[in-house]
Motif scaffolding. Structure first.
Motif, PDB file in Angstrom:
ATOM      1  N   ASN A 232       0.839  -1.207   0.000  1.00 47.56           N
ATOM      2  CA  ASN A 232       0.000   0.000   0.000  1.00 47.56           C
ATOM      3  C   ASN A 232       0.873   1.256   0.000  1.00 47.56           C
ATOM      4  O   ASN A 232       1.850   1.345   0.742  1.00 47.56           O
ATOM      5  N   GLY A 233       0.521   2.211  -0.830  1.00 48.80           N
ATOM      6  CA  GLY A 233       1.266   3.464  -0.879  1.00 48.80           C
ATOM      7  C   GLY A 233       2.394   3.488  -1.894  1.00 48.80           C
ATOM      8  O   GLY A 233       2.996   4.541  -2.121  1.00 48.80           O
ATOM      9  N   TRP A 234       2.688   2.335  -2.528  1.00 52.91           N
ATOM     10  CA  TRP A 234       3.707   2.325  -3.574  1.00 52.91           C
ATOM     11  C   TRP A 234       3.195   3.100  -4.797  1.00 52.91           C
ATOM     12  O   TRP A 234       1.995   3.238  -5.012  1.00 52.91           O
ATOM     13  N   TYR A 235       4.144   3.565  -5.596  1.00 50.17           N
ATOM     14  CA  TYR A 235       3.834   4.230  -6.851  1.00 50.17           C
ATOM     15  C   TYR A 235       4.249   3.329  -8.004  1.00 50.17           C
ATOM     16  O   TYR A 235       5.173   2.529  -7.883  1.00 50.17           O
ATOM     17  N   SER A 236       3.550   3.459  -9.133  1.00 50.34           N
ATOM     18  CA  SER A 236       3.880   2.638 -10.287  1.00 50.34           C
ATOM     19  C   SER A 236       3.527   3.387 -11.562  1.00 50.34           C
ATOM     20  O   SER A 236       3.073   4.537 -11.519  1.00 50.34           O
TER      21      SER A 236
END
Length: 289
Positions: A232-236
């Protein structure tokens, strides 16, 4: 496998729709499945069997770039139109029989670096990557593009791991040490589903509380399922866009939603190639050649 389950739903939806509406130029479409297994050797064997099957007019390869690269020469020699599901730049030979519909890793890497530097304000990034040739290339692009932005990534900030790696706790501990000493303010990753999920769990458990960003496999259903709340909270970066106003894309999305009750996500775009194939055949005026 999990990839087969996602792909089959996608192809079933598209296949049912096409054949219910006359197939491709009046010809019923059939999908034949070949198991690529879990190694490059089995993938190559499966592809060879596919090229020998005289029923086939088109081949669709998996989303793993390493498998696509392994069969690239054979696909070119076979002269059978082949949709390569991978995103590695080396697949993009521009041969008439090799087709791709995903953004290239070099493009994804440039987007990742731009967002990480301009929006997330990375100045001291750590790079974590799978050492398979395809994913390593993505990491190398990121390092190059960071250099172009004036950010040199020291070797002590670069962590490559094998595709067979299962335990990422040691890597996470080293990253956490860099964070604690003020030497890391963000993490960039380039990998595949299972390793990214395991890496996310270890980074989370180690308390690595800096922004994390990775290639499109981060938002793959398998990665999200395996990683759980740790990602959760990762960027892609996205590989398909709901906002894409292209007529073919919008038609596909509505067909998918009507058949399944949900819109397709990145993993469920596999069957989309059947609509590409239909459009290409109609443009050529021939369903075979």
């Amino acid at each position: 496998s999990y990839l087969y389950e996602y792909a089959k739903e996608s192809f079933d939806v598209c296949l049912d729709h096409l054949n219910a509406n006359g197939g491709i130029m009046g010809h019923e479409v059939e999908v034949v499945w070949f198991d690529l297994g879990d190694s490059i050797d089995t993938a190559m064997n499966a592809f060879e069997l596919a090229t020998e099957d005289k029923r086939l007019s088109t081949i669709v390869m998996s989303t793993f770039s390493q498998n696509c690269l392994a069969v690239l020469d054979a696909a070119t020699s076979a002269k059978i139109p082949t949709f390569m599901g991978g995103s590695g730049d080396a697949i993009n030979t521009r041969d008439d029989y090799i087709w791709m519909n995903r953004p290239l890793d070099s493009t994804a890497s440039a987007t990742i670096v731009t967002y990480a530097v301009d929006t997330l304000k990375y100045t001291k990034p750590v790079i974590c990557y799978n050492t398979l040739a395809s994913t390593q290339a993505g990491a190398e692009y990121m390092i190059e593009y960071l250099g172009d932005r004036g950010i040199k990534v020291d070797d002590s900030h670069i962590f490559g791991y094998s595709n067979e790696e299962k335990n990422f706790d040691t890597y996470a501990a080293q990253v956490k040490s860099l964070i604690d000493t003020g030497e890391c303010d963000g993490i960039l990753c380039f990998g595949n589903q299972t390793d990214l999920a395991a890496l996310a769990k270890s980074l989370d458990a180690a308390g690595c509380d800096v922004p994390c960003m990775g290639n499109a496999q981060v938002i793959n259903e398998t990665t999200l399922s395996l990683a759980g709340a740790s990602i959760n909270g990762w960027y892609s970066v996205a590989e398909s866009y709901a906002e894409d106003e292209g007529e073919l894309n919008q038609e596909f999305r509505e067909i998918y939603n009507e058949a399944t009750g949900h819109y397709p996500t990145a993993n469920l775009y596999g069957g989309y190639v059947l609509f590409y194939l239909e459009a290409l055949c109609e443009k050529a005026g021939d369903p075979y050649d």
